[in-house]
Design a protein around this motif. Structure first.
Motif, short mmCIF file in Angstrom:
data_model
loop_
_atom_site.label_atom_id
_atom_site.label_comp_id
_atom_site.label_asym_id
_atom_site.label_seq_id
_atom_site.Cartn_x
_atom_site.Cartn_y
_atom_site.Cartn_z
N UNK A 22 -90.88 -65.78 -4.47
CA UNK A 22 -90.09 -66.83 -5.12
C UNK A 22 -88.92 -67.27 -4.24
N UNK A 23 -87.83 -67.60 -4.88
CA UNK A 23 -86.65 -68.18 -4.21
C UNK A 23 -86.11 -67.29 -3.09
N UNK A 99 -67.80 -60.98 -8.79
CA UNK A 99 -68.10 -60.10 -7.65
C UNK A 99 -69.27 -60.66 -6.85
N UNK A 100 -70.29 -61.17 -7.54
CA UNK A 100 -71.45 -61.78 -6.86
C UNK A 100 -71.00 -62.92 -5.96
N UNK A 153 -76.82 -62.61 -5.50
CA UNK A 153 -76.09 -63.12 -4.33
C UNK A 153 -76.90 -64.17 -3.57
N UNK A 154 -78.18 -63.86 -3.31
CA UNK A 154 -78.98 -64.72 -2.44
C UNK A 154 -79.11 -66.13 -3.01
N UNK A 155 -79.24 -66.25 -4.33
CA UNK A 155 -79.40 -67.60 -4.90
C UNK A 155 -78.16 -68.46 -4.70
N UNK A 160 -80.09 -72.23 -0.45
CA UNK A 160 -81.11 -71.54 -1.24
C UNK A 160 -81.48 -72.31 -2.50
N UNK A 161 -80.51 -72.78 -3.22
CA UNK A 161 -80.81 -73.43 -4.50
C UNK A 161 -80.37 -74.88 -4.60
N UNK A 162 -79.56 -75.35 -3.68
CA UNK A 162 -79.05 -76.70 -3.82
C UNK A 162 -78.05 -76.80 -4.96
N UNK A 163 -78.09 -77.91 -5.67
CA UNK A 163 -77.04 -78.21 -6.66
C UNK A 163 -76.97 -77.20 -7.79
#
Ligand code: 6GU
Length: 243
Positions: A22-23, A99-100, A153-155, A160-163
């Motif tokens: 996935x993402x 924290x993220x 964190x990664x998203x 990674x995700x844009x808007x």
């Protein structure tokens, strides 16, 4: 290597696991983040390669040894000197979106995954380690907690995700749960999408969403309402809650 993650674990085969799909998986293949595992057992010194021992004072289970973990942690701190070092443990501070966001904005992260009954407390005194928990329940080890933290964190990493991930109305960005969502069909099993959402009146829609966010948070998460300070109107423009 824009956002490197290093995982200290007895079970490196658990990674990347769901983070390879996935993402997060696409972001990894795109080079936006990277994952490196370090086998804790490689730092054991006896012929049985032992990493744990019985608890001082007695009691159930086993405790991860400070000497073995100390050497393993030093190896990771030397390889990734700038990344904060976290330890996943139910005794840690709660993982929050704040924290993220902080971690995602930093140089990467290193994560020690606990197993057994716990980690020798002297490790936390002797090394700069931040203990983190993902909630008030007990997992069999920190690996799935580390994956949860990394996914969150990664998203948020750029590209990674844009808007959507900078969405100021997402759950917790306002200190409240997000409003509920609907999509077509307009009627499903006799249930119709709330009229206001089909009205085209954007001010009324924003007001309805703010009210539902507040009502749903009050009924499901009264702890968040208390922290939010019971503000009359959570700003639909997404002003962030300051602690
Ligand atoms: Cl971070 N680790 C473990 N083992 N259990 C947990 C946890 C972490 N957070 C909640 N429960």
């Amino acid at each position: 290597m824009s956002w490197p993650a290093t995982i200290l674990t007895l079970y490196p085969e658990m990674f990347p696991g769901p983070l390879g799909a996935s993402l997060a998986g696409r972001a990894m293949r795109d080079g936006i983040w990277s994952l490196d595992t370090v086998q804790i057992r490689d730092f054991a010194t006896d012929k049985h390669r032992s990493v744990d021992d019985t608890p001082a004072g007695g009691g159930a289970g086993m405790v991860m040894r400070a000497d073995v973990l100390g050497t393993a942690v030093d190896h990771v701190l030397a390889k990734a000197p700038d990344a904060p070092l976290l330890a996943m443990t139910p005794r840690g501070q709660p993982l929050t979106q704040d924290l993220v966001r902080t971690l995602a904005a930093g140089p990467g992260v290193s994560i020690l995954c606990g197993r057994f009954e716990g980690i020798d407390e002297r490790l936390f005194e002797a090394r700069p380690i931040v203990p983190v928990s993902i909630g008030d329940y007990v997992l069999s080890g920190g690996e799935m907690a580390a994956m949860t933290l990394l996914d969150a964190c990664v998203r948020l990493l750029p590209g990674v995700m844009g808007a959507a991930s900078s969405g100021e109305e997402e759950s917790f960005e306002t200190g409240l749960l997000e409003y509920p969502h609907y999509t077509r069909p307009v009627t499903w099993e006799g249930r119709t999408i709330p009229e206001v959402l089909r009205s085209g009146d954007h001010a009324k829609i924003a007001q309805w969403r703010a009210e539902r966010a507040r009502a749903d948070t009050r009924s499901r998460r009264p702890d968040l309402i208390a922290r939010h300070g019971d503000a009359r109107r959570p700003s639909p423009s997404g002003a962030r809650h300051e602690d």
